[in-house]
Design a protein around this motif. Structure first.
Motif, PDB file in Angstrom:
ATOM      1  N   ALA A   6       0.871  -1.129  -0.114  1.00 20.22           N
ATOM      2  CA  ALA A   6      -0.047  -0.097  -0.150  1.00 20.22           C
ATOM      3  C   ALA A   6       0.913   1.184  -0.058  1.00 20.22           C
ATOM      4  N   GLN A   7       0.421   2.239  -0.736  1.00 18.05           N
ATOM      5  CA  GLN A   7       1.217   3.533  -0.982  1.00 18.05           C
ATOM      6  C   GLN A   7       0.319   4.590  -0.666  1.00 18.05           C
ATOM      7  N   ILE A   8       0.864   5.471   0.335  1.00 14.03           N
ATOM      8  CA  ILE A   8       0.316   6.980   0.549  1.00 14.03           C
ATOM      9  C   ILE A   8       0.747   7.892  -0.206  1.00 14.03           C
ATOM     10  N   SER A   9      -0.156   8.835  -0.648  1.00 12.68           N
ATOM     11  CA  SER A   9       0.089  10.029  -1.195  1.00 12.68           C
ATOM     12  C   SER A   9      -0.729  11.055  -1.096  1.00 12.68           C
ATOM     13  N   THR A  10      -0.183  12.347  -1.207  1.00  9.82           N
ATOM     14  CA  THR A  10      -1.200  13.591  -1.244  1.00  9.82           C
ATOM     15  C   THR A  10      -1.749  13.609  -2.428  1.00  9.82           C
ATOM     16  N   LEU A  11      -2.813  14.226  -2.404  1.00 13.21           N
ATOM     17  CA  LEU A  11      -3.826  14.807  -3.603  1.00 13.21           C
ATOM     18  C   LEU A  11      -3.232  15.770  -4.321  1.00 13.21           C
ATOM     19  N   SER A  12      -3.269  15.588  -5.638  1.00 15.77           N
ATOM     20  CA  SER A  12      -2.768  16.520  -6.408  1.00 15.77           C
ATOM     21  C   SER A  12      -3.816  17.943  -6.536  1.00 15.77           C
ATOM     22  N   THR A  13      -3.348  18.918  -7.059  1.00 10.90           N
ATOM     23  CA  THR A  13      -4.106  20.056  -7.291  1.00 10.90           C
ATOM     24  C   THR A  13      -5.311  19.584  -8.201  1.00 10.90           C
TER      25      THR A  13
ATOM     26  N   GLU B  37      -6.581  16.678  -8.659  1.00  7.30           N
ATOM     27  CA  GLU B  37      -7.622  15.676  -7.843  1.00  7.30           C
ATOM     28  C   GLU B  37      -8.283  16.393  -7.161  1.00  7.30           C
ATOM     29  N   CYS B  38      -8.165  17.164  -6.421  1.00  7.21           N
ATOM     30  CA  CYS B  38      -8.706  18.231  -5.565  1.00  7.21           C
ATOM     31  C   CYS B  38      -9.927  18.935  -6.385  1.00  7.21           C
ATOM     32  N   GLN B  39      -9.405  19.411  -7.770  1.00  2.00           N
ATOM     33  CA  GLN B  39     -10.469  19.924  -8.444  1.00  2.00           C
ATOM     34  C   GLN B  39     -11.322  19.236  -8.945  1.00  2.00           C
ATOM     35  N   LEU B  40     -11.098  17.943  -9.234  1.00  3.05           N
ATOM     36  CA  LEU B  40     -12.121  16.993  -9.599  1.00  3.05           C
ATOM     37  C   LEU B  40     -12.961  16.756  -8.734  1.00  3.05           C
ATOM     38  N   MET B  41     -12.516  16.461  -7.280  1.00  4.72           N
ATOM     39  CA  MET B  41     -13.458  16.115  -6.178  1.00  4.72           C
ATOM     40  C   MET B  41     -14.309  17.217  -6.004  1.00  4.72           C
ATOM     41  N   THR B  42     -13.755  18.582  -6.195  1.00  5.78           N
ATOM     42  CA  THR B  42     -14.925  19.925  -5.862  1.00  5.78           C
ATOM     43  C   THR B  42     -16.020  19.708  -7.050  1.00  5.78           C
ATOM     44  N   LYS B  43     -15.528  19.629  -8.365  1.00  4.10           N
ATOM     45  CA  LYS B  43     -16.320  19.611  -9.589  1.00  4.10           C
ATOM     46  C   LYS B  43     -17.410  18.322  -9.145  1.00  4.10           C
TER      47      LYS B  43
ATOM     48  N   ILE C 170     -16.183  17.538  -2.272  1.00  3.17           N
ATOM     49  CA  ILE C 170     -15.435  18.120  -0.998  1.00  3.17           C
ATOM     50  C   ILE C 170     -15.976  19.409  -1.333  1.00  3.17           C
ATOM     51  N   SER C 171     -16.001  20.461  -0.750  1.00  2.00           N
ATOM     52  CA  SER C 171     -15.930  21.801  -0.811  1.00  2.00           C
ATOM     53  C   SER C 171     -15.107  22.516   0.190  1.00  2.00           C
ATOM     54  N   VAL C 172     -15.422  24.011   0.142  1.00  5.39           N
ATOM     55  CA  VAL C 172     -14.584  24.828   1.315  1.00  5.39           C
ATOM     56  C   VAL C 172     -15.234  24.555   2.527  1.00  5.39           C
TER      57      VAL C 172
END
Length: 308
Positions: A27-34, A36-42, A46-48
Motif C-alpha cells: 500500500a502506498q500513501i500519497s497527497t492529492l494533487s491540485t 485531483e482536488c479540483q476533480l473532487m470539488t467539481k 468536497i467543498s470549502v
C-alpha cells in the motif's frame, strides 16, 4: 530477444489470468494533487465548507483480489491523513488473507453519489455528505469511515410499517449473514470476517453492530474522535491516532475478550476519564494544550479498558 519477448507474454498471461501474487505490504500513501482536488470539488465530493480540507486528505493505493481471484494493483481510497497508513495496513492484510474486493475507486468517479457507488459494489471512503436520511455529517465527510463491498454488506433500514429496505437492492441476497450454509455456496466478501483486522488498525466501530439502521459495509471512528482530529494539526492527529491504535493493542493483550464481547473502552474514553470531560473535541477546542499533554503521557493500562 525471442526469449525476453516470450517471457513478457507469459507474464502478461499470468497477470490476466489472476495467477500472479503481488507484494503483500504494498500500500502506498500519497497527497492529492491540485487536479485531483479540483476533480473532487467539481464532482461535489468536497467543498470549502468540508471539515477536512483536501490538503488533509491522503490517497491510499493498494493491491486486492476480486471475486474471480484476479489480482489488481489499483485499489484507491481517500481518507484523513492521520489514518492513511493504517488504512494501508488494513488492505494489505485483506490481500494477504485473500479477502475479495469487487472494486475500489474514489467516489468522485460516481459524482459523489453514494447510491451509484453502492450499486456498482464499490468500496469507498471520503465523501463530504450527510448521514443517509439526516442532516448530520457522515463520518465519511471526515475521511474517517470506509464502506466495503456494499453488495455483500448492504445498508439495511427498517420502516415503521415493518418494511425492510436493502441498499443496494441486490444486497437482499446477503440478508442471511451466515458465511457457510448447508447446500449453499460459501458467502465471500462479508465484513463479519474482517472485523478484527479493521479494529486492530483503528476502525473499531462497525455498522453491523447497530440496531437500526444496520450498515454491514461500514467501519468508522467515533464522531468525537473525528471531530477532534479535524481540529488538530496533522502532527497532533497522527500522534493521537498512534496512541489510539496502541491502546487497543495493549488492552487486547490484557483483556483478550473485551472487544469481542463488546465491552471495550477505546482510547478516547480513557482520555475523557483522565481529563474529566464528556466530549474530547469540546475539551480540545477549549484547551488544545491540555488535551495534547494528556495524549503525550504514556497511558496507564488498567481496568478502564473494559466497560463495567
Amino acid at each position: 530477444m525471442i526469449t525476453a519477448s516470450r517471457n513478457m507474454w507469459v507474464s502478461l498471461f499470468l497477470f490476466s489470468a489472476g495467477a500472479v501474487t503481488l507484494p503483500v505490504n504494498a500500500a502506498q500513501i500519497s497527497t492529492l494533487s491540485t487536479g485531483e482536488c479540483q476533480l473532487m470539488t467539481k464532482a461535489g465530493v468536497i467543498s470549502v465548507t468540508a471539515p477536512v480540507p483536501c490538503q488533509r486528505l491522503r490517497k491510499v493505493t493498494f493491491n486486492y483480489r476480486d471475486f474471480a481471484g484476479k489480482a489488481h494493483t489499483n485499489g484507491k481510497l481517500v481518507v484523513m491523513d492521520a489514518v492513511a497508513p493504517y488504512v494501508g495496513k488494513i488492505f494489505d492484510e485483506l490481500y494477504k488473507e485473500g479477502f475479495p474486493i469487487h472494486k475500489a475507486v474514489p467516489i468522485e468517479m460516481y459524482d459523489g453519489d453514494d447510491t451509484r457507488s453502492m450499486t456498482a459494489n464499490n468500496t469507498s471512503a471520503f465523501n463530504y455528505r450527510p448521514v443517509a436520511g439526516s442532516n448530520s455529517l457522515s463520518l465519511h465527510a471526515y475521511g474517517a469511515a470506509i464502506d466495503i463491498n456494499p453488495l455483500q454488506n448492504p445498508f439495511v433500514t427498517f420502516g415503521s410499517n415493518g418494511n425492510v429496505k436493502f441498499s443496494p437492492v441486490q444486497g437482499t441476497r446477503y440478508a442471511n449473514r451466515a458465511q457457510y450454509r448447508f447446500g449453499k455456496p460459501d458467502s465471500r466478501g462479508m465484513a463479519e470476517t474482517v472485523i478484527a483486522i479493521f479494529a486492530r488498525h483503528g476502525f473499531q466501530y462497525w455498522g453491523g453492530f447497530w440496531d437500526s439502521p444496520i450498515d454491514y459495509q461500514h467501519f468508522q471512528l467515533t464522531k468525537d474522535m473525528a471531530l477532534t482530529m479535524s481540529k488538530m494539526t496533522p502532527a497532533q492527529a497522527t500522534l493521537f491516532f498512534q496512541r489510539y491504535v496502541a491502546w487497543y493493542d495493549s488492552c487486547s493483550k490484557m483483556y483478550p475478550t473485551a472487544y469481542s464481547h463488546y465491552k471495550f473502552n477505546d482510547y478516547v474514553e480513557y482520555l475523557k476519564h483522565q481529563l474529566s470531560v464528556k466530549s474530547l473535541h469540546t475539551a480540545y477546542s477549549a484547551n488544545p494544550q491540555r488535551v495534547m499533554d494528556a495524549i503525550k503521557l504514556q497511558p496507564v493500562r488498567s481496568a478502564i479498558c473494559v466497560k463495567r
